[in-house]
Design a protein around this motif. Structure first.
Motif, PDB file in Angstrom:
ATOM      1  N   MET A   1      37.636  38.181  25.413  1.00  8.55           N
ATOM      2  CA  MET A   1      39.026  37.769  25.295  1.00  8.55           C
ATOM      3  C   MET A   1      39.321  37.354  23.857  1.00  8.55           C
ATOM      4  N   THR A   2      40.492  37.630  23.385  1.00 10.66           N
ATOM      5  CA  THR A   2      40.853  37.179  22.052  1.00 10.66           C
ATOM      6  C   THR A   2      40.612  35.673  21.997  1.00 10.66           C
ATOM      7  N   CYS A 120      29.343  36.545  43.022  1.00 11.67           N
ATOM      8  CA  CYS A 120      29.057  35.302  42.278  1.00 11.67           C
ATOM      9  C   CYS A 120      30.071  35.058  41.173  1.00 11.67           C
ATOM     10  N   THR A 121      30.722  36.112  40.697  1.00 11.44           N
ATOM     11  CA  THR A 121      31.670  35.975  39.592  1.00 11.44           C
ATOM     12  C   THR A 121      32.929  36.794  39.869  1.00 11.44           C
ATOM     13  N   GLY A 122      33.969  36.434  39.140  1.00 16.02           N
ATOM     14  CA  GLY A 122      35.219  37.187  39.227  1.00 16.02           C
ATOM     15  C   GLY A 122      35.036  38.613  38.732  1.00 16.02           C
ATOM     16  N   SER A 123      34.200  38.782  37.726  1.00 21.08           N
ATOM     17  CA  SER A 123      33.935  40.129  37.192  1.00 21.08           C
ATOM     18  C   SER A 123      33.358  41.033  38.272  1.00 21.08           C
ATOM     19  N   GLU A 124      32.389  40.507  38.985  1.00 21.16           N
ATOM     20  CA  GLU A 124      31.771  41.287  40.075  1.00 21.16           C
ATOM     21  C   GLU A 124      32.789  41.591  41.168  1.00 21.16           C
ATOM     22  N   ALA A 125      33.672  40.630  41.434  1.00 22.72           N
ATOM     23  CA  ALA A 125      34.686  40.850  42.471  1.00 22.72           C
ATOM     24  C   ALA A 125      35.609  42.000  42.052  1.00 22.72           C
ATOM     25  N   ASN A 126      36.001  42.009  40.767  1.00 23.52           N
ATOM     26  CA  ASN A 126      36.861  43.109  40.304  1.00 23.52           C
ATOM     27  C   ASN A 126      36.110  44.426  40.279  1.00 23.52           C
ATOM     28  N   ASP A 127      34.839  44.384  39.916  1.00 24.58           N
ATOM     29  CA  ASP A 127      34.020  45.590  39.904  1.00 24.58           C
ATOM     30  C   ASP A 127      33.912  46.181  41.317  1.00 24.58           C
ATOM     31  N   ALA A 148      45.173  42.719  29.279  1.00 25.26           N
ATOM     32  CA  ALA A 148      44.516  42.184  30.476  1.00 25.26           C
ATOM     33  C   ALA A 148      43.111  41.710  30.162  1.00 25.26           C
ATOM     34  N   TYR A 149      42.656  40.718  30.922  1.00 22.04           N
ATOM     35  CA  TYR A 149      41.236  40.384  30.977  1.00 22.04           C
ATOM     36  C   TYR A 149      40.832  40.354  32.446  1.00 22.04           C
ATOM     37  N   HIS A 150      39.816  41.150  32.799  1.00 22.08           N
ATOM     38  CA  HIS A 150      39.352  41.167  34.189  1.00 22.08           C
ATOM     39  C   HIS A 150      37.859  40.920  34.321  1.00 22.08           C
ATOM     40  N   GLY A 151      37.115  40.869  33.204  1.00 22.83           N
ATOM     41  CA  GLY A 151      35.716  40.495  33.336  1.00 22.83           C
ATOM     42  C   GLY A 151      34.749  41.277  32.486  1.00 22.83           C
ATOM     43  N   VAL A 152      33.462  41.121  32.819  1.00 16.00           N
ATOM     44  CA  VAL A 152      32.386  41.501  31.891  1.00 16.00           C
ATOM     45  C   VAL A 152      31.499  42.681  32.301  1.00 16.00           C
ATOM     46  N   VAL A 215      46.233  43.970  38.561  1.00 12.05           N
ATOM     47  CA  VAL A 215      46.930  42.992  37.704  1.00 12.05           C
ATOM     48  C   VAL A 215      46.552  41.557  38.054  1.00 12.05           C
ATOM     49  N   ASP A 216      46.457  40.762  37.017  1.00 11.71           N
ATOM     50  CA  ASP A 216      46.354  39.305  37.131  1.00 11.71           C
ATOM     51  C   ASP A 216      47.766  38.839  37.494  1.00 11.71           C
ATOM     52  N   THR A 217      47.932  38.223  38.660  1.00 17.20           N
ATOM     53  CA  THR A 217      49.301  37.958  39.124  1.00 17.20           C
ATOM     54  C   THR A 217      50.026  36.863  38.337  1.00 17.20           C
ATOM     55  N   ALA A 248      45.360  42.674  43.464  1.00 14.13           N
ATOM     56  CA  ALA A 248      45.804  41.442  42.813  1.00 14.13           C
ATOM     57  C   ALA A 248      44.569  40.679  42.358  1.00 14.13           C
ATOM     58  N   ASP A 249      44.440  40.484  41.048  1.00 15.09           N
ATOM     59  CA  ASP A 249      43.361  39.650  40.507  1.00 15.09           C
ATOM     60  C   ASP A 249      43.871  38.209  40.520  1.00 15.09           C
ATOM     61  N   GLU A 250      43.323  37.424  41.441  1.00 17.22           N
ATOM     62  CA  GLU A 250      43.766  36.032  41.590  1.00 17.22           C
ATOM     63  C   GLU A 250      42.683  35.067  41.118  1.00 17.22           C
ATOM     64  N   VAL A 251      41.823  35.570  40.231  1.00 16.11           N
ATOM     65  CA  VAL A 251      40.788  34.701  39.651  1.00 16.11           C
ATOM     66  C   VAL A 251      41.459  33.527  38.927  1.00 16.11           C
ATOM     67  N   GLN A 252      42.597  33.778  38.296  1.00 16.70           N
ATOM     68  CA  GLN A 252      43.352  32.711  37.633  1.00 16.70           C
ATOM     69  C   GLN A 252      44.385  32.085  38.569  1.00 16.70           C
ATOM     70  N   ALA A 253      45.137  32.922  39.269  1.00 10.47           N
ATOM     71  CA  ALA A 253      46.333  32.440  39.970  1.00 10.47           C
ATOM     72  C   ALA A 253      46.037  31.855  41.348  1.00 10.47           C
ATOM     73  N   GLY A 278      37.883  33.847  42.270  1.00  9.31           N
ATOM     74  CA  GLY A 278      36.651  33.278  41.723  1.00  9.31           C
ATOM     75  C   GLY A 278      36.923  31.898  41.164  1.00  9.31           C
ATOM     76  N   LYS A 279      36.667  31.756  39.873  1.00 12.26           N
ATOM     77  CA  LYS A 279      36.809  30.487  39.130  1.00 12.26           C
ATOM     78  C   LYS A 279      36.827  29.199  39.961  1.00 12.26           C
ATOM     79  N   PRO A 280      37.986  28.773  40.532  1.00 12.72           N
ATOM     80  CA  PRO A 280      38.002  27.461  41.195  1.00 12.72           C
ATOM     81  C   PRO A 280      37.383  27.473  42.590  1.00 12.72           C
TER      82      PRO A 280
HETATM   83  N1  PMP Z   1      39.906  37.992  36.076  1.00 12.56           N
HETATM   84  C1  PMP Z   1      40.624  37.101  35.373  1.00 12.56           C
HETATM   85  C2  PMP Z   1      42.113  37.138  35.442  1.00 12.56           C
HETATM   86  C3  PMP Z   1      39.962  36.139  34.595  1.00 12.56           C
HETATM   87  O1  PMP Z   1      40.662  35.268  33.882  1.00 12.56           O
HETATM   88  C4  PMP Z   1      38.546  36.143  34.560  1.00 12.56           C
HETATM   89  C5  PMP Z   1      37.773  35.108  33.764  1.00 12.56           C
HETATM   90  N2  PMP Z   1      38.389  34.585  32.662  1.00 12.56           N
HETATM   91  C6  PMP Z   1      37.855  37.095  35.304  1.00 12.56           C
HETATM   92  C7  PMP Z   1      38.567  37.985  36.060  1.00 12.56           C
HETATM   93  C8  PMP Z   1      36.359  37.179  35.280  1.00 12.56           C
HETATM   94  O2  PMP Z   1      35.784  36.155  35.996  1.00 12.56           O
HETATM   95  P1  PMP Z   1      34.272  35.697  35.677  1.00 12.56           P
HETATM   96  O3  PMP Z   1      34.267  35.091  34.310  1.00 12.56           O
HETATM   97  O4  PMP Z   1      33.965  34.728  36.786  1.00 12.56           O
HETATM   98  O5  PMP Z   1      33.418  36.899  35.764  1.00 12.56           O
END
Ligand code: PMP
Length: 434
Positions: A1-2, A120-127, A148-152, A215-217, A248-253, A278-280
């Motif tokens: 992320m920037t 375990c992570t939001g990245s894996e959930a999006n993957d 957008a940022y969706h993960g690693v 999309v991150d909602t 819908a990526d709700e890792v943030q929202a 994920g996250k919270p």
């Molecule tokens: N989606 C969004 C919208 C995020 O902000 C993040 C993390 N910043 C992720 C996915 C990835 O989640 P994680 O860091 O748990 O892999």
């Protein structure tokens, strides 16, 4: 992320001890990691909305959305400890914990979203969501927003343009402009959906079938775009009409962040095909996952089995269940709406007094505040100065967006009106000072 407001290597203001720790850190972690703030912060303890440094100085946390039910929340700590003392295995044995959690979580979703898969992570959930979408649709094409940022993971970093020009996008990834502010007078939903249609047209021309729009909602890395509620419906319709899924990526929202609703998509009056989170979810314990329409889970499950060593283990489910109970028991989604409204009203009032303050956007306790130069251009230098000034004054926020000029305010959901007032006071002083 920037990375905005990153430590610049000057180590100004650090104690000799922290300077030594910083040097050790750089030696072993290498150069890909970044630290926040011009003077990095060394915290040793957290409680509720407060973080503490070694000297016992406390900082009001208005940034960390992971510890949404409060740092070191006793109910979560106890649930983790109690389960870890008894059993921690995985999802290949029968266990009450994962089933009870899935039932409780799914009850917060519309009935169509009937299955939960844990990671375990939001990245894996999006993957995993992308794999499901590609399996279900037979398509490859993925549409995301420009910042957008969706993960690693390799596939998802390839769908995360906010990682910058050094991070090439995947071959099947198309980007669309983020939504605009309704203050522009534009039809936000139409404009966003037209971007999606253009991407779909380009995909078609290149012989690629669409798999999904992801999309991150709350459009956090794009600069926080929440309004008007409902604007995502048109874009979701366009991707579905083309045979793709709406993810819908709700890792943030998610989990009450954009309260009073529990989920960001609910503000838009639609039901996604897949929702990632994920996250919270574990208040800092690494648990994440997705909910999906049963027919898609069935199609995926018929093609391939799913197992994740740590995802959904009994300790993770105990943590997640404790978090959900606190969110529901303390009505934290409602609190997010109420305290978020108070913050936005206070920020709008600051805007009357400080010419640098532009638009205030967001929903619940996810707020973006534009800082502008007198010319009306983005003022990243002002955002950096405000974020660092507030850190020195004991309040933690950050900045985001394409111009790096958008203050990002995203406190734990246990934020109370008195905390909002402390934040507003510190922000007002920082604006006076810069
Ligand atoms: N989606 C969004 C919208 C995020 O902000 C993040 C993390 N910043 C992720 C996915 C990835 O989640 P994680 O860091 O748990 O892999």
């Amino acid at each position: 992320m920037t990375m905005i407001n990153a430590y610049d290597g000057a180590a100004a203001g650090l104690s000799a001890e922290d300077r030594a720790l910083l040097a050790r850190r750089e030696r072993v972690l290498g150069p890909a990691y970044r630290l926040f703030y011009e003077t990095p912060l060394h915290v040793v303890r957290g409680e509720g909305v407060w973080l503490y440094d070694k000297a016992g100085r406390r900082y009001l946390d208005a940034y960390n959305n992971v510890a949404s039910v409060g740092h070191s929340r006793p109910e979560v700590v106890e649930a983790i400890a109690a389960q870890a003392a008894v059993l921690n295995t995985h999802t290949r044995y029968l266990h009450e914990g994962v089933v009870a959690y899935a039932e409780a979580l799914l009850a917060t979703f519309p009935a169509e979203l009937a299955n939960l898969m844990l990671t375990c992570t939001g990245s894996e959930a999006n993957d995993l969501a992308l794999r499901i979408a590609r399996t279900v649709t037979g398509g490859r094409g993925l549409i995301v927003t420009e910042l957008a940022y969706h993960g690693v993971t390799a596939a998802i970093a390839g769908a995360s343009p906010s990682l910058g020009p050094g991070n090439p996008l995947g071959p099947d990834v198309w980007t669309v402009p983020a939504p605009v502010s309704p203050a522009t007078g534009a039809d936000v939903g139409r404009q966003f959906a037209d971007g999606v249609s253009r991407a779909l047209g380009d995909m078609r021309a290149k012989g690629v079938r669409p798999a999904a729009l992801l999309v991150d909602t709350i459009f956090s890395s794009d600069g926080v775009f929440a309004d008007p509620p409902g604007f995502l419906t048109e874009a979701a319709g366009r991707i579905r009409a083309a045979g793709g899924l709406f993810i819908a990526d709700e890792v943030q929202a998610g989990f009450g962040r954009v309260g009073p609703q529990m989920w960001g998509f609910a503000r838009h009056g639609l039901v996604p095909d897949i929702v990632t989170m994920g996250k919270p979810m574990g208040n800092g314990h690494p648990v994440a996952g997705l909910v999906v329409r049963h027919e898609h889970a069935a199609a995926f499950g018929a093609a391939v089995r799913y197992f994740n060593t740590f995802g959904g283990n009994p300790v993770s489910c105990a943590a997640a269940m404790a978090v959900l109970k606190v969110i529901q028991g303390e009505r934290l989604a409602e609190n997010s709406g109420v305290v978020g409204d108070r913050l936005r009203a206070g920020l709008d009032a600051l805007r009357q007094r400080h010419s640098r303050v532009g638009e205030v956007r967001g929903a619940g306790l996810f707020i973006g505040v534009d800082l502008e130069r007198p010319s009306g251009e983005p003022a990243p230098e002002a955002a950096t100065a405000v974020v660092n000034h507030m850190r020195d004054a004991g309040v933690l926020i950050s900045a985001t967006g394409p111009g790096g000029n958008i203050l990002k305010i995203r406190p734990p959901l246990v934020f109370k009106p008195e905390h909002a007032d402390i934040l507003l006071g510190a922000l007002s002083e920082a604006l006076d000072a810069i």
